[in-house]
Design a protein around this motif. Sequence first.
Motif, short mmCIF file in Angstrom:
data_model
loop_
_atom_site.label_atom_id
_atom_site.label_comp_id
_atom_site.label_asym_id
_atom_site.label_seq_id
_atom_site.Cartn_x
_atom_site.Cartn_y
_atom_site.Cartn_z
N VAL A 1 11.06 -6.41 5.25
CA VAL A 1 11.63 -5.81 6.45
C VAL A 1 12.09 -6.92 7.38
O VAL A 1 11.48 -7.99 7.43
N ARG A 2 13.16 -6.63 8.11
CA ARG A 2 13.61 -7.58 9.13
C ARG A 2 13.91 -6.82 10.41
O ARG A 2 14.25 -5.65 10.39
N ARG A 3 13.75 -7.53 11.51
CA ARG A 3 14.07 -6.97 12.83
C ARG A 3 15.45 -7.46 13.23
O ARG A 3 15.84 -8.57 12.90
N GLN A 4 16.14 -6.61 13.98
CA GLN A 4 17.48 -6.97 14.45
C GLN A 4 17.65 -6.39 15.85
O GLN A 4 17.29 -5.24 16.10
N VAL A 5 18.21 -7.18 16.74
CA VAL A 5 18.49 -6.69 18.09
C VAL A 5 19.56 -5.61 17.98
O VAL A 5 20.57 -5.77 17.30
N ARG B 1 15.14 -2.93 9.69
CA ARG B 1 16.01 -2.79 8.53
C ARG B 1 15.31 -3.37 7.29
O ARG B 1 14.51 -4.29 7.40
N LEU B 2 15.64 -2.79 6.16
CA LEU B 2 15.15 -3.37 4.91
C LEU B 2 15.89 -4.67 4.64
O LEU B 2 17.09 -4.77 4.88
N SER B 3 15.18 -5.61 4.11
CA SER B 3 15.82 -6.86 3.68
C SER B 3 16.33 -6.65 2.26
O SER B 3 16.05 -5.63 1.61
N LEU C 1 4.85 -6.09 6.40
CA LEU C 1 6.06 -5.94 5.58
C LEU C 1 7.07 -7.05 5.88
O LEU C 1 7.75 -7.54 4.97
N GLU C 2 7.13 -7.46 7.12
CA GLU C 2 8.03 -8.55 7.50
C GLU C 2 7.53 -9.87 6.90
O GLU C 2 8.33 -10.66 6.40
N SER D 1 0.85 -1.19 0.00
CA SER D 1 0.00 0.00 0.00
C SER D 1 0.88 1.24 0.00
O SER D 1 2.10 1.16 0.17
N VAL D 2 0.26 2.39 -0.14
CA VAL D 2 1.00 3.65 -0.12
C VAL D 2 1.70 3.84 1.23
O VAL D 2 2.87 4.23 1.29
N SER D 3 1.01 3.55 2.34
CA SER D 3 1.64 3.72 3.65
C SER D 3 2.77 2.71 3.86
O SER D 3 3.78 3.03 4.48
N GLN D 4 2.63 1.52 3.32
CA GLN D 4 3.72 0.54 3.42
C GLN D 4 4.92 1.00 2.60
O GLN D 4 6.07 0.86 3.03
N LEU D 5 4.66 1.57 1.43
CA LEU D 5 5.75 2.09 0.61
C LEU D 5 6.46 3.22 1.34
O LEU D 5 7.69 3.28 1.36
N ARG D 6 5.70 4.11 1.96
CA ARG D 6 6.31 5.19 2.75
C ARG D 6 7.20 4.63 3.85
O ARG D 6 8.30 5.12 4.08
N ALA D 7 6.73 3.61 4.53
CA ALA D 7 7.52 2.99 5.59
C ALA D 7 8.82 2.42 5.03
O ALA D 7 9.89 2.59 5.62
N LEU D 8 8.75 1.77 3.89
CA LEU D 8 9.96 1.22 3.26
C LEU D 8 10.95 2.32 2.91
O LEU D 8 12.16 2.18 3.13
N LEU D 9 10.43 3.42 2.38
CA LEU D 9 11.30 4.54 2.01
C LEU D 9 11.95 5.17 3.24
O LEU D 9 13.13 5.54 3.22
#
Length: 144
Positions: free
Chosen positions: A67-71, A82-84, A61-62, A22-30
């Motif tokens: 998207v990935r999470r990292q400690v 972080r972006l994958s 997104l994950e 979606s547009v909001s997901q794209l914004r989050a990626l950017l």
Amino acid sequence: MTSTAAELLEVLWGRASTAPVSVSQLRALLILEHDEGINLRTLAGALGSTPPSTNRLRDRLEAMGFVRRQVAATGRREVELRLSRRGRAFLADVRARRETELRSVPERMPTGRRVALLTGLDGFSAAASALIHDSGVAGDVRTA
């Protein structure tokens, strides 16, 4: 005239679909591309959203592999976003498709007008970038 040009740009921009996001997901990626390693609360602030809504957006997104999470190195309780590799490839693909759509317009313009347009767009880009960065808005939303 400005609103007409903006509307036409929206139409051209829309031709380069951003599916499956979606547009909001794209914004989050950017935003994540620009501010790699931010936490969920910072992302929520940049999106103007609540942490629970941003958490659901991040989960989607994950699940898509973008998207990935990292400690965080600063502490195990802090999680960085972080972006994958797939997320980066997706953004590159969206940019390439948008550029293809937008490139077709100046190619139809007379040389003098095309040069003037490109010079004006360079100035517009510099001014917009300064405005975004000077106002403290997170996320350099580079979309083409």
